[in-house]
Design a protein around this motif. Structure first.
Motif, PDB file in Angstrom:
ATOM      1  N   SER A  76       0.792  -1.228   0.000  1.00 28.60           N
ATOM      2  CA  SER A  76       0.000   0.000   0.000  1.00 28.60           C
ATOM      3  C   SER A  76       0.822   1.274   0.000  1.00 28.60           C
ATOM      4  O   SER A  76       0.282   2.345  -0.271  1.00 28.60           O
ATOM      5  N   THR A 143      -6.019   0.925   0.199  1.00 24.76           N
ATOM      6  CA  THR A 143      -5.907   0.905   1.657  1.00 24.76           C
ATOM      7  C   THR A 143      -6.096   2.293   2.260  1.00 24.76           C
ATOM      8  O   THR A 143      -6.751   2.453   3.298  1.00 24.76           O
ATOM      9  N   SER A 165      -4.424  -3.609   6.654  1.00 23.61           N
ATOM     10  CA  SER A 165      -3.746  -3.652   5.364  1.00 23.61           C
ATOM     11  C   SER A 165      -3.453  -5.108   5.033  1.00 23.61           C
ATOM     12  O   SER A 165      -2.696  -5.773   5.735  1.00 23.61           O
TER      13      SER A 165
END
Length: 244
Positions: A76, A143, A165
């Motif tokens: 992310s 995310t 995440s």
């Protein structure tokens, strides 16, 4: 793959994610032979925008996650990306597929401290909500949308939200159920979001936001909005789950 098999070199490749279609035989050979090749793919979603649906991978994540012996990772932010690369070169016993976005992404709070130790388990909590009413799970470029949605749900609706995440769904599903629940929560609904097919997410989520169709040709921001890959959609779907 041949360089890794024949000479013991820690090799890596790099191209657009949609072109992984052409590389399936090589990836499969690496998986069959447990070769630690690092396959790096960028431009991972409908964020390719103006290149049109031919360059927007939709089903590719689900297909590669189904391949035995392959670890598919969608980080992310930069800290998660670095953690994945480090883990691969230290611990990999087979190929790693590292998939990154085209668009710029923010650095997530707590990722620098937590992601490095979380690669092997596939997921980690970005916040410290111990008694959540709902858990939002994101991967890659989605995310940060979960983080934004959590703030709205907390401030405007008084809802306690855990944000997770999910770097590697493959690794996460290898965890014992008890460990999975420690990350996701035990008595709360789970909502996932990924700018790709929702296939496979039912294993961890009660509801999933995704793209079960091909993309379209338009600026990236327009596509994300029109296909409901947004903070607004997360908030709306989360409120429905909490109210059930």
């Amino acid at each position: 793959v041949g360089m890794c098999a024949g000479y013991g070199l820690r090799s890596f490749t790099g191209t657009f994610f949609v072109f992984s279609d052409y590389m399936k035989p090589a990836i499969r050979l690496a998986a069959l032979n447990s070769l630690p090749v690092l396959f790096v793919f960028s431009h991972d979603s409908i964020g390719v925008g103006e290149d049109g649906p031919t360059h927007q991978p939709v089903e590719h994540l689900a297909a590669l996650r189904a391949m035995p012996g392959v670890n598919v990772v969608r980080p992310s932010d930069p800290f998660e990306t670095a953690a994945v690369i480090e883990n691969h070169f230290i611990n990999a016993d087979g190929p790693t597929i590292l998939i990154t976005s085209r668009q710029n992404l923010p650095v997530l709070q707590n990722s620098a401290m937590r992601s490095r130790n979380a690669v092997s388990q596939g997921a980690y909590t970005l916040n410290d909500e111990s008694d959540p009413q709902i858990t939002l799970v994101g991967t890659g470029s989605e995310t940060h949308l979960c983080v934004e949605a959590a703030e709205i749900l907390s401030k405007e609706h008084g809802i306690k939200v855990r944000v997770v995440s999910m770097m590697s769904l493959n690794n996460f599903l290898k965890l014992p159920k008890d460990d999975q629940q420690n990350i996701l929560g035990r008595n709360n609904p789970v909502l996932s979001i990924e700018a790709a097919s929702t296939y496979g997410w039912a294993a961890v989520a009660d509801d999933s936001i995704g793209i079960d169709r091909f993309g379209t040709s338009a600026p990236a921001a327009t596509i994300f909005e029109n296909l409901n890959i947004s903070t607004k959609e997360i908030v709306s779907r989360a409120l429905k789950l909490v109210s059930k």
